[in-house]
Design an enzyme around this catalytic site. Structure first.
Site, PDB file in Angstrom:
ATOM      1  NE  ARG A 102      -3.157   0.472  -0.724  1.00  0.00           N
ATOM      2  CZ  ARG A 102      -3.503   0.505  -2.005  1.00  0.00           C
ATOM      3  NH1 ARG A 102      -3.256   1.592  -2.729  1.00  0.00           N
ATOM      4  NH2 ARG A 102      -4.065  -0.531  -2.579  1.00  0.00           N
ATOM      5  CE  LYS A 137       0.188  28.419  -2.915  1.00  0.00           C
ATOM      6  NZ  LYS A 137      -0.470  29.210  -3.979  1.00  0.00           N
ATOM      7  CE  LYS A 169       4.559  34.717  -0.994  1.00  0.00           C
ATOM      8  NZ  LYS A 169       3.703  33.545  -1.272  1.00  0.00           N
ATOM      9  CD  GLU A 202       4.480  38.492  -2.928  1.00  0.00           C
ATOM     10  OE1 GLU A 202       3.481  39.224  -2.780  1.00  0.00           O
ATOM     11  OE2 GLU A 202       4.544  37.328  -2.483  1.00  0.00           O
ATOM     12  CG  ASP A 224       2.543  37.329  -6.305  1.00  0.00           C
ATOM     13  OD1 ASP A 224       2.486  36.182  -6.776  1.00  0.00           O
ATOM     14  OD2 ASP A 224       1.737  37.757  -5.470  1.00  0.00           O
TER      15      ASP A 224
END
Length: 285
Positions: A102, A137, A169, A202, A224
């Protein structure tokens, strides 16, 4: 970026925890109906189309479960596969094969899906100098597998986590009191801690890019959520002062156009957070 040793440590933790989670105090189904001395053989069967990934990880899983299991590989990581292909055979104690089954399938199906999507994006960039990057992410607990799959698919890894690169950021900038303040504080902190890690900043506008460029020590500027026109202006403005990266909702329909703006990298969370597992099975022979 993290070292090979750090990366392997992450893989070891994934295997150890996944086996603990799945087996607990024993695989009672196999223990009850399969003799301890029984030996068998199984094949990894492809039931889909895409790029295979996770073969080398599967070998590590088999070895962890039972060092005597033997794997005969027919198709390597990064190769295209189609329905009916056999990736490898594994032979040895039947109980051991079933204990590993598995985790091997879950990992390879996920990794192959990511590698397939990455290869698709990378192919869209052919003929440009732009490379596709992953992001943070990722699925909690298996980031190392997902970033490995991106590499197998022809992409490149962004920072692995919060500790191996500084990425200033919008929220950092606002909380720190502005771009220059954030960069100045960051460089002071890195010097005090004797840390040799890269700084990405950023930018939300061309004016912010100009301010970033007034500061030394920035490795890459994250352009961005810019449109194409402003992205081209940003690339011209930055020149060879540092590397450039576009991000922000870039998809298969827009990635080529952003690449043609001249950026060095395009980052896409979709490589890891929006994929469908490749259909694979482990079948007894």
């Amino acid at each position: 970026m993290i070292t090979e040793t750090q990366f392997q440590n992450e893989l070891d933790l994934i295997i150890k925890n996944a086996i603990r989670e799945d087996i607990g105090d024993g695989d009672h189904t196999s223990l009850s109906c399969i003799p301890a001395e029984a030996e068998g053989k199984a094949k990894l069967l492809v039931k889909d189309t895409g790029v295979i990934a996770g073969v080398e990880f599967a070998k590590q899983v088999f070895s962890y479960v039972d060092a005597d299991l033997e794997v005969e590989t027919f198709i390597n990581d990064g190769n295209e596969v189609k329905f009916g292909d056999i990736v490898f055979h594994v032979s040895g104690k039947s109980r051991s094969i079933l204990m590993a089954e598995r985790l091997v399938l879950n990992a390879m199906q996920r990794m192959s899906a990511i590698a397939t999507k990455t290869a698709f994006f990378a192919n869209l960039l052919k003929g440009t100098d732009t490379k596709v990057l992953d992001t943070r992410k990722t699925t909690p607990g298996i980031r190392a597998l997902e970033k490995w799959a991106v590499k197998i698919g022809g992409g490149e890894n962004h920072r692995f986590a919060l500790y191996d690169m500084v990425m200033i950021k919008d929220n950092h900038i606002d909380f720190a009191g502005g771009i220059t303040a954030a960069i100045t504080k960051t460089k002071k902190y890195l010097a005090e801690k004797n840390l040799d890690i890269k700084i990405i900043v950023e930018a939300r506008s061309l004016e912010e890019i100009e301010e970033i460029l007034n500061n030394e020590g920035v490795y890459r500027i994250l352009i961005d959520n810019f449109n194409y026109e402003d992205t081209r202006k940003a690339v011209t403005l930055i020149g060879n002062k540092c590397l450039t990266e576009s991000s922000g909702g870039i998809n298969e329909d827009t990635i080529r156009k952003y690449a043609e703006c001249g950026v060095d990298y395009i980052s896409s969370g979709a490589l890891t957070h929006s994929v469908y597992n490749l259909d694979l099975s482990l079948k007894a022979l």
